[in-house]
Design an enzyme around this catalytic site. Structure first.
Site, short mmCIF file in Angstrom:
data_model
loop_
_atom_site.label_atom_id
_atom_site.label_comp_id
_atom_site.label_asym_id
_atom_site.label_seq_id
_atom_site.Cartn_x
_atom_site.Cartn_y
_atom_site.Cartn_z
N SER A 143 15.26 53.38 -6.21
CA SER A 143 15.57 54.24 -5.06
C SER A 143 15.76 53.31 -3.87
O SER A 143 15.37 52.13 -3.91
CB SER A 143 14.37 55.16 -4.79
OG SER A 143 14.46 55.76 -3.52
N TYR A 156 5.47 56.69 -4.22
CA TYR A 156 6.91 56.58 -4.53
C TYR A 156 7.40 55.19 -4.14
O TYR A 156 8.06 54.51 -4.94
CB TYR A 156 7.68 57.69 -3.78
CG TYR A 156 9.07 57.92 -4.33
CD1 TYR A 156 9.26 58.60 -5.53
CD2 TYR A 156 10.19 57.46 -3.65
CE1 TYR A 156 10.53 58.82 -6.04
CE2 TYR A 156 11.47 57.68 -4.16
CZ TYR A 156 11.63 58.36 -5.35
OH TYR A 156 12.89 58.56 -5.86
N LYS A 160 8.67 52.47 -6.91
CA LYS A 160 10.09 52.11 -6.88
C LYS A 160 10.27 50.63 -6.53
O LYS A 160 11.19 49.98 -7.05
CB LYS A 160 10.84 53.02 -5.90
CG LYS A 160 10.87 54.47 -6.34
CD LYS A 160 11.52 54.65 -7.72
CE LYS A 160 11.64 56.09 -8.15
NZ LYS A 160 12.30 56.24 -9.46
N1 NAD Z 1 17.29 62.77 -5.81
C1 NAD Z 1 17.18 61.74 -5.01
O1 NAD Z 1 17.44 61.84 -3.79
C2 NAD Z 1 16.77 60.40 -5.57
C3 NAD Z 1 16.97 59.27 -4.76
C4 NAD Z 1 16.60 58.02 -5.26
C5 NAD Z 1 16.09 57.91 -6.54
N2 NAD Z 1 15.89 59.02 -7.30
C6 NAD Z 1 15.35 58.85 -8.63
O2 NAD Z 1 16.25 59.39 -9.57
C7 NAD Z 1 15.55 59.71 -10.77
C8 NAD Z 1 15.95 61.09 -11.24
O3 NAD Z 1 15.44 62.03 -10.31
P1 NAD Z 1 16.26 63.31 -9.82
O4 NAD Z 1 16.41 63.19 -8.36
O5 NAD Z 1 17.44 63.53 -10.66
O6 NAD Z 1 15.14 64.44 -10.05
P2 NAD Z 1 15.09 65.73 -11.01
O7 NAD Z 1 13.72 66.28 -10.83
O8 NAD Z 1 16.24 66.62 -10.75
O9 NAD Z 1 15.25 65.10 -12.47
C9 NAD Z 1 14.22 64.30 -13.01
C10 NAD Z 1 14.06 64.64 -14.50
O10 NAD Z 1 13.03 63.78 -15.01
C11 NAD Z 1 12.21 64.56 -15.87
N3 NAD Z 1 10.89 63.97 -15.99
C12 NAD Z 1 9.91 63.94 -15.06
N4 NAD Z 1 8.82 63.34 -15.56
C13 NAD Z 1 9.12 62.97 -16.82
C14 NAD Z 1 8.42 62.31 -17.86
N5 NAD Z 1 7.14 61.93 -17.69
N6 NAD Z 1 9.05 62.07 -19.02
C15 NAD Z 1 10.33 62.48 -19.20
N7 NAD Z 1 11.05 63.13 -18.28
C16 NAD Z 1 10.45 63.36 -17.10
C17 NAD Z 1 12.17 65.94 -15.24
O11 NAD Z 1 11.80 66.94 -16.20
C18 NAD Z 1 13.60 66.09 -14.74
O12 NAD Z 1 14.44 66.68 -15.72
C19 NAD Z 1 14.07 59.54 -10.45
O13 NAD Z 1 13.62 58.29 -10.93
C20 NAD Z 1 14.05 59.56 -8.94
O14 NAD Z 1 12.95 58.90 -8.41
C21 NAD Z 1 16.23 60.27 -6.84
#
Ligand code: NAD
Length: 279
Positions: A143, A156, A160
């Site tokens: 992130s 977080y 990260k």
């Molecule tokens: N959305 C943002 O703004 C953003 C920004 C930077 C980084 N991220 C990162 O992107 C990645 C995806 O997140 P997202 O934003 O798509 O969120 P999201 O919640 O839409 O999707 C995350 C998915 O991960 C699954 N998950 C959670 N814990 C789990 C586990 N222990 N085992 C298997 N699956 C698991 C959830 O069920 C979900 O389907 C994450 O690592 C998040 O930190 C997101």
């Protein structure tokens, strides 16, 4: 071998948000998909949707924090498709609140999913990728919080930044071996997803902050736009994937603060600027 039928991509956190966007984009590139998530219903819905459009995909319910389940995921990928070409360590969760108010269990959940999930992915899959003797790519989702800290997001930021460090280390190690396995670290700003549903609000100050974060994320880049950038970067074997350019002044201020040994100063506008830059 497997490449004649399209590369095999393993994607964790595939049922929602960024992971789902990666899966849908990979499908347009003719890849065969191993979809992993702990959300069994969401995972099956995605798998059914992709299979209905002719994509070769399997759904493997997996908690990435449990190494036994991640090893089983690897074994399922090998049994079904004969090998793995791309591994997306993407699953992640959110936790806001003052560092000292976040409970031990909440800290542990963040370490288990966001950090151990990636460690488990690397320890389970990299030996396989090396043994295959062909090109492969590991993409770890960190992130912007992996590069710049903000208040009220300690677990977080911690997890990260560890994922960024782990990814750089892995990149150096594979280069030392001259292995045909490449690494990328994905450091997005706000991307429209369901991640705030995983937030366990604890707090006094944190609830206002989590509402702001929620609205910033909802206005973020779409997972489809992000996925297109990720696959371009993977095709170029680019280590750093930084889709949101608006954060760069904040990162420059951080580096100047370290080099100049001046105290760091956080500006909330940096987070909001990123959401605007994404549109
Ligand atoms: N959305 C943002 O703004 C953003 C920004 C930077 C980084 N991220 C990162 O992107 C990645 C995806 O997140 P997202 O934003 O798509 O969120 P999201 O919640 O839409 O999707 C995350 C998915 O991960 C699954 N998950 C959670 N814990 C789990 C586990 N222990 N085992 C298997 N699956 C698991 C959830 O069920 C979900 O389907 C994450 O690592 C998040 O930190 C997101």
């Amino acid at each position: 071998m497997s490449n004649e039928q399209g590369p095999v991509a393993v994607i964790t956190g595939a049922a929602s948000g960024i992971g789902r966007g990666l899966a849908e984009h990979a499908a347009t590139l003719g890849m065969r998909l191993v979809l992993a998530d702990r959300d069994a219903a969401g995972l099956q819905a995605l798998c059914d949707q992709l299979q209905a459009s002719g994509v070769q995909a399997i759904a493997c319910v997996t908690d990435v924090g449990d190494v036994t389940q991640v090893e089983r995921l690897r074994d399922q990928a090998v049994e079904h498709f004969g090998g793995v070409d791309l591994l997306f360590n993407n699953a992640g969760v959110m936790q806001t609140g003052f560092s000292w108010e976040i409970t031990e269990a909440q800290w542990q959940r963040m370490l288990d999913v966001n950090l151990n999930g990636v460690i488990n992915g690397i320890r389970s899959f990299v030996p396989l990728l090396l043994s295959q003797g062909r090109t492969a790519h590991v993409i770890n989702t960190a992130s912007l919080a992996g590069l710049v800290s903000s208040p009220l997001m300690a677990p977080y930021n911690v997890t990260k930044q560890a994922v960024v460090a782990l990814s750089e280390t892995l990149h150096y190690e594979l280069a030392m071996l001259g292995a045909p396995v490449s690494v990328s670290v994905l450091c997005p700003g706000p991307v429209a997803s369901e991640i705030m549903a995983s937030n366990q609000v604890v707090d006094t100050a944190g609830s206002d902050f989590s509402q702001l974060l929620d609205s910033t994320i909802r206005q973020g880049m779409t997972p489809a736009e992000l996925a297109a950038q990720v696959f371009d970067a993977v095709a170029q074997k680019r280590f750093w994937i930084l889709p949101h350019k608006g954060f760069k002044p904040a990162f420059e201020r951080r580096v100047q603060s370290i080099l100049g040994e001046t105290n760091p100063q956080f500006q909330m506008a940096d987070v909001e600027d990123d959401a605007h830059a994404a549109r």
